[in-house]
Design a protein around this motif. Structure first.
Motif, PDB file in Angstrom:
ATOM      1  N   UNK A 109      25.462   5.196 -20.494  1.00 54.50           N
ATOM      2  CA  UNK A 109      24.850   6.285 -19.726  1.00 54.50           C
ATOM      3  C   UNK A 109      25.512   6.341 -18.367  1.00 54.50           C
ATOM      4  N   UNK A 110      25.659   7.565 -17.844  1.00 53.54           N
ATOM      5  CA  UNK A 110      26.316   7.665 -16.541  1.00 53.54           C
ATOM      6  C   UNK A 110      25.474   8.466 -15.551  1.00 53.54           C
ATOM      7  N   UNK A 111      24.190   8.724 -15.894  1.00 58.19           N
ATOM      8  CA  UNK A 111      23.348   9.500 -14.976  1.00 58.19           C
ATOM      9  C   UNK A 111      22.956   8.644 -13.766  1.00 58.19           C
ATOM     10  N   UNK A 112      22.777   9.293 -12.614  1.00 54.33           N
ATOM     11  CA  UNK A 112      22.487   8.546 -11.378  1.00 54.33           C
ATOM     12  C   UNK A 112      21.258   7.647 -11.508  1.00 54.33           C
ATOM     13  N   UNK A 113      20.234   8.080 -12.256  1.00 57.58           N
ATOM     14  CA  UNK A 113      19.026   7.254 -12.370  1.00 57.58           C
ATOM     15  C   UNK A 113      19.373   5.922 -13.047  1.00 57.58           C
ATOM     16  N   UNK A 114      20.239   5.980 -14.048  1.00 59.09           N
ATOM     17  CA  UNK A 114      20.644   4.761 -14.761  1.00 59.09           C
ATOM     18  C   UNK A 114      21.434   3.836 -13.831  1.00 59.09           C
ATOM     19  N   UNK A 115      22.377   4.449 -13.125  1.00 56.31           N
ATOM     20  CA  UNK A 115      23.241   3.640 -12.249  1.00 56.31           C
ATOM     21  C   UNK A 115      22.402   2.944 -11.168  1.00 56.31           C
ATOM     22  N   UNK A 116      21.473   3.698 -10.566  1.00 55.62           N
ATOM     23  CA  UNK A 116      20.595   3.112  -9.531  1.00 55.62           C
ATOM     24  C   UNK A 116      19.743   2.004 -10.134  1.00 55.62           C
ATOM     25  N   UNK A 117      19.223   2.276 -11.324  1.00 56.87           N
ATOM     26  CA  UNK A 117      18.316   1.314 -11.958  1.00 56.87           C
ATOM     27  C   UNK A 117      19.031  -0.002 -12.247  1.00 56.87           C
ATOM     28  N   UNK A 118      20.252   0.080 -12.764  1.00 58.22           N
ATOM     29  CA  UNK A 118      20.991  -1.163 -13.069  1.00 58.22           C
ATOM     30  C   UNK A 118      21.244  -1.946 -11.776  1.00 58.22           C
ATOM     31  N   UNK A 119      21.607  -1.214 -10.724  1.00 59.65           N
ATOM     32  CA  UNK A 119      21.860  -1.888  -9.444  1.00 59.65           C
ATOM     33  C   UNK A 119      20.595  -2.633  -8.994  1.00 59.65           C
ATOM     34  N   UNK A 120      19.465  -1.940  -9.111  1.00 61.50           N
ATOM     35  CA  UNK A 120      18.185  -2.545  -8.729  1.00 61.50           C
ATOM     36  C   UNK A 120      17.883  -3.775  -9.587  1.00 61.50           C
ATOM     37  N   UNK A 121      18.063  -3.625 -10.901  1.00 58.97           N
ATOM     38  CA  UNK A 121      17.738  -4.743 -11.804  1.00 58.97           C
ATOM     39  C   UNK A 121      18.640  -5.956 -11.548  1.00 58.97           C
ATOM     40  N   UNK A 122      19.923  -5.703 -11.289  1.00 58.21           N
ATOM     41  CA  UNK A 122      20.835  -6.815 -11.006  1.00 58.21           C
ATOM     42  C   UNK A 122      20.342  -7.555  -9.760  1.00 58.21           C
ATOM     43  N   UNK A 123      19.981  -6.785  -8.719  1.00 56.12           N
ATOM     44  CA  UNK A 123      19.491  -7.438  -7.489  1.00 56.12           C
ATOM     45  C   UNK A 123      18.217  -8.246  -7.754  1.00 56.12           C
ATOM     46  N   UNK A 124      17.331  -7.680  -8.569  1.00 58.54           N
ATOM     47  CA  UNK A 124      16.073  -8.394  -8.847  1.00 58.54           C
ATOM     48  C   UNK A 124      16.328  -9.656  -9.673  1.00 58.54           C
ATOM     49  N   UNK A 125      17.242  -9.566 -10.643  1.00 52.79           N
ATOM     50  CA  UNK A 125      17.546 -10.756 -11.458  1.00 52.79           C
ATOM     51  C   UNK A 125      18.135 -11.850 -10.553  1.00 52.79           C
ATOM     52  N   UNK A 126      18.926 -11.405  -9.588  1.00 52.33           N
ATOM     53  CA  UNK A 126      19.542 -12.368  -8.665  1.00 52.33           C
ATOM     54  C   UNK A 126      18.503 -13.100  -7.817  1.00 52.33           C
ATOM     55  N   UNK A 127      17.323 -12.495  -7.665  1.00 48.28           N
ATOM     56  CA  UNK A 127      16.296 -13.154  -6.838  1.00 48.28           C
ATOM     57  C   UNK A 127      15.616 -14.310  -7.580  1.00 48.28           C
ATOM     58  N   UNK A 128      15.778 -14.344  -8.907  1.00 42.91           N
ATOM     59  CA  UNK A 128      15.095 -15.390  -9.685  1.00 42.91           C
ATOM     60  C   UNK A 128      15.698 -16.754  -9.345  1.00 42.91           C
ATOM     61  N   UNK A 129      14.858 -17.653  -8.905  1.00 39.82           N
ATOM     62  CA  UNK A 129      15.288 -19.025  -8.578  1.00 39.82           C
ATOM     63  C   UNK A 129      16.526 -19.047  -7.674  1.00 39.82           C
ATOM     64  N   UNK A 130      16.510 -18.191  -6.648  1.00 42.99           N
ATOM     65  CA  UNK A 130      17.591 -18.225  -5.646  1.00 42.99           C
ATOM     66  C   UNK A 130      18.968 -17.919  -6.209  1.00 42.99           C
ATOM     67  N   UNK A 131      19.038 -17.003  -7.150  1.00 41.45           N
ATOM     68  CA  UNK A 131      20.359 -16.552  -7.637  1.00 41.45           C
ATOM     69  C   UNK A 131      20.981 -17.478  -8.676  1.00 41.45           C
ATOM     70  N   UNK A 132      20.136 -18.251  -9.368  1.00 36.64           N
ATOM     71  CA  UNK A 132      20.741 -19.255 -10.260  1.00 36.64           C
ATOM     72  C   UNK A 132      21.274 -18.665 -11.566  1.00 36.64           C
ATOM     73  N   UNK A 133      20.849 -17.446 -11.930  1.00 34.72           N
ATOM     74  CA  UNK A 133      21.341 -16.882 -13.198  1.00 34.72           C
ATOM     75  C   UNK A 133      22.658 -16.115 -12.996  1.00 34.72           C
ATOM     76  N   UNK A 134      23.636 -16.390 -13.848  1.00 36.95           N
ATOM     77  CA  UNK A 134      24.843 -15.563 -13.875  1.00 36.95           C
ATOM     78  C   UNK A 134      24.530 -14.250 -14.591  1.00 36.95           C
ATOM     79  N   UNK A 135      25.216 -13.176 -14.224  1.00 35.94           N
ATOM     80  CA  UNK A 135      24.932 -11.885 -14.866  1.00 35.94           C
ATOM     81  C   UNK A 135      26.204 -11.261 -15.440  1.00 35.94           C
ATOM     82  N   UNK A 136      26.150 -11.001 -16.738  1.00 40.42           N
ATOM     83  CA  UNK A 136      27.215 -10.261 -17.420  1.00 40.42           C
ATOM     84  C   UNK A 136      26.682  -8.869 -17.714  1.00 40.42           C
ATOM     85  N   UNK A 137      27.490  -7.845 -17.487  1.00 41.66           N
ATOM     86  CA  UNK A 137      27.088  -6.486 -17.870  1.00 41.66           C
ATOM     87  C   UNK A 137      27.965  -6.015 -19.023  1.00 41.66           C
TER      88      UNK A 137
END
Ligand code: SAH
Ligand code: SF4
Length: 360
Positions: A109-137
């Motif tokens: 998907x390339x709609x702005x809502x999707x792009x914003x949402x992924x950015x938000x989710x990545x930031x939130x996942x990074x907050x778990x346990x001080x950034x301990x999870x690696x993230x692959x997209x």
């Protein structure tokens, strides 16, 4: 003197003819090749397997790839998208289970809502346990700006299979229109690498009309691109897709499995330090498929964390393995299966590819 099969097995720099010879191996020679894949892996990466908890974020897709059940033209699939809370609880579960990383995958998907949402989710996942999870997209083709935003938010690996490195075969499995452009896909891979992502690509094995020439070129392509990760898996014909019409040209499951394993072993010889995924598709065509891939040179597994009620809707191909397993069952099952082949899971680590870390 012409080199023997066993001489070639000891090499790392292989030319196309040598690769084809290895891919054509059968019987005892095939066994020696797969053992060599394992041996090279153990020398360079030890017997550790890395996990990426797979979150299948949604199955809405703008594309129409001729092989995939999520294609836009397939109206027999119920579309879904996980809520923020569902994604974040999958990620928390990954952390609790000791998986060092998560992989977020979805239809393109390339709609702005999707792009914003992924950015938000990545930031939130990074907050778990001080950034301990690696993230692959693994979210398909995007603009440079989008890839950059997601990288800055904290994603550090990206998987984008080229599907076939031969342009002509690529267009036999994708509609030839502006949405499916071989050169754009290549450019996306280059952009991802330039932006600093640990970049992975890969192909499907056993496509109708795919020859050993194509597959040898794919392996040389991975090497030339100097990617950090590769995901190789058998093609599985899906009845609700146009490519299904050519299913008679697809080799039987056993042959596709063998060919996938040989691809893994040869690639391990050529690129000893990359991360290589034992794709779930392997297990779909052979109950021992993932372990066989690990024993031929792969070192990454992506256990599914998607909430049970959505798993059957992420219907990329039929009979996907483990759709009914709960994540905790999946974890103990993997521990046992891997111990049986002399491997162990490395918990609580990102499991970056040494090929990438050294290059940096
Ligand atoms: N939309 C993203 C990610 C999801 S698809 C993308 O396309 O990159 C993930 C992978 O599933 C694809 O790269 C493709 O190689 C694989 N896939 C799709 N249909 C398949 C099939 N019928 N058999 C095996 N693998 C398939
Ligand atoms: Fe969409 Fe990816 Fe499937 Fe292509 S392979 S139809 S982009 S989900």
């Amino acid at each position: 003197m012409t080199p023997t099969f066993d001489d070639i097995l000891r090499r790392q720099d292989l030319d196309k003819e040598e690769i084809k010879l290895l891919l054509a191996a059968e019987g005892a020679q095939q066994e020696r090749l797969l053992r060599r894949g394992l041996e090279v892996k153990l020398q360079h990466l030890d017997n550790c397997v890395h996990l990426r908890g797979l979150i299948e974020y949604g199955n809405v897709c703008e594309k129409n790839c001729l092989y995939c059940g999520l294609r836009r033209g397939n109206d027999r699939v119920e579309r879904y998208c996980l809520s923020d809370e569902e994604v974040l609880s999958c990620a928390r579960l990954a952390h609790e289970l000791g998986y060092g990383s998560v992989a977020l995958q979805s239809g393109e998907r390339s709609d702005p809502a999707f792009i914003d949402k992924i950015e938000y989710l990545v930031r939130e996942i990074k907050k778990i346990n001080g950034g301990s999870l690696g993230i692959t997209l693994s979210l398909g083709e995007q603009t440079e700006e989008t890839y950059r935003r997601w990288f800055e938010a904290g994603a550090h690996r990206y998987l984008l299979r080229i599907e076939s490195s031969t342009e002509e075969l690529y267009y036999r499995i994708h509609p030839k229109n502006g949405r499916h452009d071989f050169h754009r896909r290549l450019a996306c891979l280059e952009t991802l690498m330039r932006l600093g992502y640990q970049t992975g690509t890969g192909v499907m094995v056993g496509l109708p009309g795919q020859s050993l020439d194509h597959l040898a070129d794919d392996l040389l392509f991975f090497k030339r691109m100097d990617v950090a990760m590769v995901g190789l898996g058998p093609y599985i014909p899906h009845p609700d897709t146009p490519l299904y019409r050519l299913r008679d040209l697809v080799p039987p499951a056993g042959e596709r499995m063998d060919l996938t394993l040989k691809m893994i072993a040869v690639l391990r010889m050529m690129m000893p330090e990359i991360n290589m995924v034992a794709a779930t598709a392997n297990q779909t065509i052979d109950p021992q498929g993932r372990e066989k891939a690990i024993a031929a040179g792969a070192n990454v597994i992506m256990p599914n964390l998607t909430p049970g009620e959505y798993r059957e809707s992420y219907f990329i191909y039929p009979d996907k393995a483990c759709v009914k397993d709960r994540p905790d069952q999946c974890k103990s099952c993997l521990d046992i299966r891997l111990a049986a082949i002399g491997h162990k899971i490395l918990y609580n680590a990102w499991g970056d590819s040494p090929a990438f870390t050294k290059k940096k």
